[in-house]
Enzyme design. Sequence first.
Site, PDB file in Angstrom:
ATOM      1  N   TYR A 129      65.101 -18.983  90.084  1.00  0.00           N
ATOM      2  CA  TYR A 129      65.429 -19.497  91.413  1.00  0.00           C
ATOM      3  C   TYR A 129      64.717 -20.829  91.607  1.00  0.00           C
ATOM      4  O   TYR A 129      63.503 -20.930  91.414  1.00  0.00           O
ATOM      5  CB  TYR A 129      65.002 -18.515  92.512  1.00  0.00           C
ATOM      6  N   ASN A 213      61.815 -19.458  99.847  1.00  0.00           N
ATOM      7  CA  ASN A 213      61.318 -19.239 101.202  1.00  0.00           C
ATOM      8  C   ASN A 213      61.023 -17.762 101.437  1.00  0.00           C
ATOM      9  O   ASN A 213      61.078 -16.938 100.512  1.00  0.00           O
ATOM     10  CB  ASN A 213      62.305 -19.803 102.231  1.00  0.00           C
ATOM     11  N   SER A 236      52.022 -21.625 100.083  1.00  0.00           N
ATOM     12  CA  SER A 236      51.080 -22.250  99.160  1.00  0.00           C
ATOM     13  C   SER A 236      49.697 -22.374  99.786  1.00  0.00           C
ATOM     14  O   SER A 236      49.554 -22.429 101.009  1.00  0.00           O
ATOM     15  CB  SER A 236      51.596 -23.630  98.753  1.00  0.00           C
ATOM     16  N   GLN A 258      48.657 -29.625  99.609  1.00  0.00           N
ATOM     17  CA  GLN A 258      49.226 -28.301  99.864  1.00  0.00           C
ATOM     18  C   GLN A 258      49.805 -28.204 101.272  1.00  0.00           C
ATOM     19  O   GLN A 258      50.839 -27.577 101.493  1.00  0.00           O
ATOM     20  CB  GLN A 258      48.182 -27.218  99.643  1.00  0.00           C
ATOM     21  N   HIS A 261      53.541 -28.927 101.850  1.00  0.00           N
ATOM     22  CA  HIS A 261      54.582 -28.051 101.319  1.00  0.00           C
ATOM     23  C   HIS A 261      55.389 -27.377 102.429  1.00  0.00           C
ATOM     24  O   HIS A 261      56.616 -27.303 102.368  1.00  0.00           O
ATOM     25  CB  HIS A 261      53.967 -26.961 100.441  1.00  0.00           C
ATOM     26  N   GLU A 326      45.337 -19.249  95.530  1.00  0.00           N
ATOM     27  CA  GLU A 326      46.327 -19.678  94.542  1.00  0.00           C
ATOM     28  C   GLU A 326      45.750 -20.807  93.677  1.00  0.00           C
ATOM     29  O   GLU A 326      45.794 -20.756  92.453  1.00  0.00           O
ATOM     30  CB  GLU A 326      47.582 -20.161  95.272  1.00  0.00           C
ATOM     31  N   HIS A 327      45.227 -21.842  94.335  1.00  0.00           N
ATOM     32  CA  HIS A 327      44.609 -22.981  93.643  1.00  0.00           C
ATOM     33  C   HIS A 327      43.150 -23.100  94.084  1.00  0.00           C
ATOM     34  O   HIS A 327      42.855 -22.987  95.268  1.00  0.00           O
ATOM     35  CB  HIS A 327      45.314 -24.286  93.999  1.00  0.00           C
ATOM     36  N   ASP A 360      50.510 -29.432  89.010  1.00  0.00           N
ATOM     37  CA  ASP A 360      51.873 -29.152  89.467  1.00  0.00           C
ATOM     38  C   ASP A 360      52.918 -29.761  88.550  1.00  0.00           C
ATOM     39  O   ASP A 360      54.084 -29.340  88.583  1.00  0.00           O
ATOM     40  CB  ASP A 360      52.076 -29.703  90.880  1.00  0.00           C
ATOM     41  N   GLU A 414      49.672  22.784  78.723  1.00  0.00           N
ATOM     42  CA  GLU A 414      50.421  22.200  79.840  1.00  0.00           C
ATOM     43  C   GLU A 414      51.637  23.039  80.223  1.00  0.00           C
ATOM     44  O   GLU A 414      52.380  22.673  81.126  1.00  0.00           O
ATOM     45  CB  GLU A 414      50.861  20.777  79.487  1.00  0.00           C
ATOM     46  N   HIS A 419      57.967  21.506  73.867  1.00  0.00           N
ATOM     47  CA  HIS A 419      57.161  20.441  73.268  1.00  0.00           C
ATOM     48  C   HIS A 419      56.376  21.004  72.082  1.00  0.00           C
ATOM     49  O   HIS A 419      56.358  20.415  70.988  1.00  0.00           O
ATOM     50  CB  HIS A 419      56.168  19.859  74.289  1.00  0.00           C
TER      51      HIS A 419
END
Length: 428
Positions: A129, A213, A236, A258, A261, A326-327, A360, A414, A419
């Site tokens: 995207y 978004n 951001s 930032q 943005h 984030e940064h 970036d 079990e 099994h």
Amino acid sequence: MIRLDTRAPDFTSAFTAFVNARREADDDVARDVSAIIARVRDKGDAAVAALTVQFDGHDLDSSGWQIDLADCCAAYEALEPTLRDALDLAAQRITTYHAKQRPEGSDTIDDAGVRLGARWSAVEAAGVYVPGGRAAYPSSVLMNAIPAKVAGVDRLVMVTPTPKGEINPLVLAAAHLAGVDEVWRIGGAQAVAALAYGTDRIAPVDVITGPGNAWVAEAKRQLYGVVGIDMVAGPSEIVVVAGGQNNPDWIAADLLSQSEHDPTSQSILFTDDAGFADKVAVAVEAQLATLATEPVARAAWDANGAIILVRDFAEAMPLVDRLAPEHLELAVDDPQALFEQVRHAGSVFLGRHTPEAVGDYVAGPNHVLPTGRRARFSSGLSVLDFMKRTSFLQLDGASLAAIGPAAVALAGAEGLPAHARSVALRLE
């Protein structure tokens, strides 16, 4: 803009409220997205077309559902040479960095004679995207598409909204450079749903990555499990740790990088120098007036910006970890010493000459990073997001005799007799 001081008696409660402040999608967005997903799942292309008219203002049957790959090539060739060289440099550096992330499989035989290991393989199809509303980001094309190609994805599909049918030629040029296989002129939650479920026109994919978004992020969250996703990305954010030895104009520009943005973006400065804090605040105001993005940047800075005064940087680092940004920029004399104290951050930028903005575009590491404190448990986009690991094992009679009786005992404990029998029969 918020001003906090660790010496203030109410700092603990004020900082806790600041950390917990919500900047992401509300319940109304979740309901809207749920309805859009159901509509695309049930009605396919008809729903995508109607939603594109509603949100992007153009008719896909008239403007075209797909963008021809020849148009992407033409857009790349038509770039001004300096810009094309910059895009080439970014692609080369991103490719080199991500090529080193490709994992190696394993194939060993243990002491019991059991062959075991793991094999890595790419997903067959991935969707990327690329935002196209408030701004168009060719860098996002490179950062999402190149790791997919490095991983070995067979079919790479790009979706991007084209308001009024228009698209940024830089985005097309980046798609050509990154080797995208299909480009669809659709966006929003409806594009994510189309990639996840498929329609008559669009074949489904296995993984969807890329920022968007609030509606796009919510669609990815709701569709996780139908497809894989990279992460749920929110607004951001940047945290800068800087002392008075810095140029306040540099730090102000880093914070605003930032803020511009989105109005919900967040920029935070930690400093041990009150005078420097004041200088940065003044520099931010001065630079805001010069930005073409001033309305957005000012809204973000006024609502979500913060300057936090600390006694020293040792006091700052646990607070930074609570934010799990984030940064994170460490604009100090010895950034490595502080970096060793960082536990939670999406990406860290060391030293005064390493602005986040260089990451970036051209540095190499991925700029698709966890937001909203998700760096506590997740990482930035990588080649591994487009790959999966398959384990394997092989036994012969001797190795089954060595470890099989323990499997029989555990299966019996079990309460799973079939099994136990499937192993025991081979031991007779």
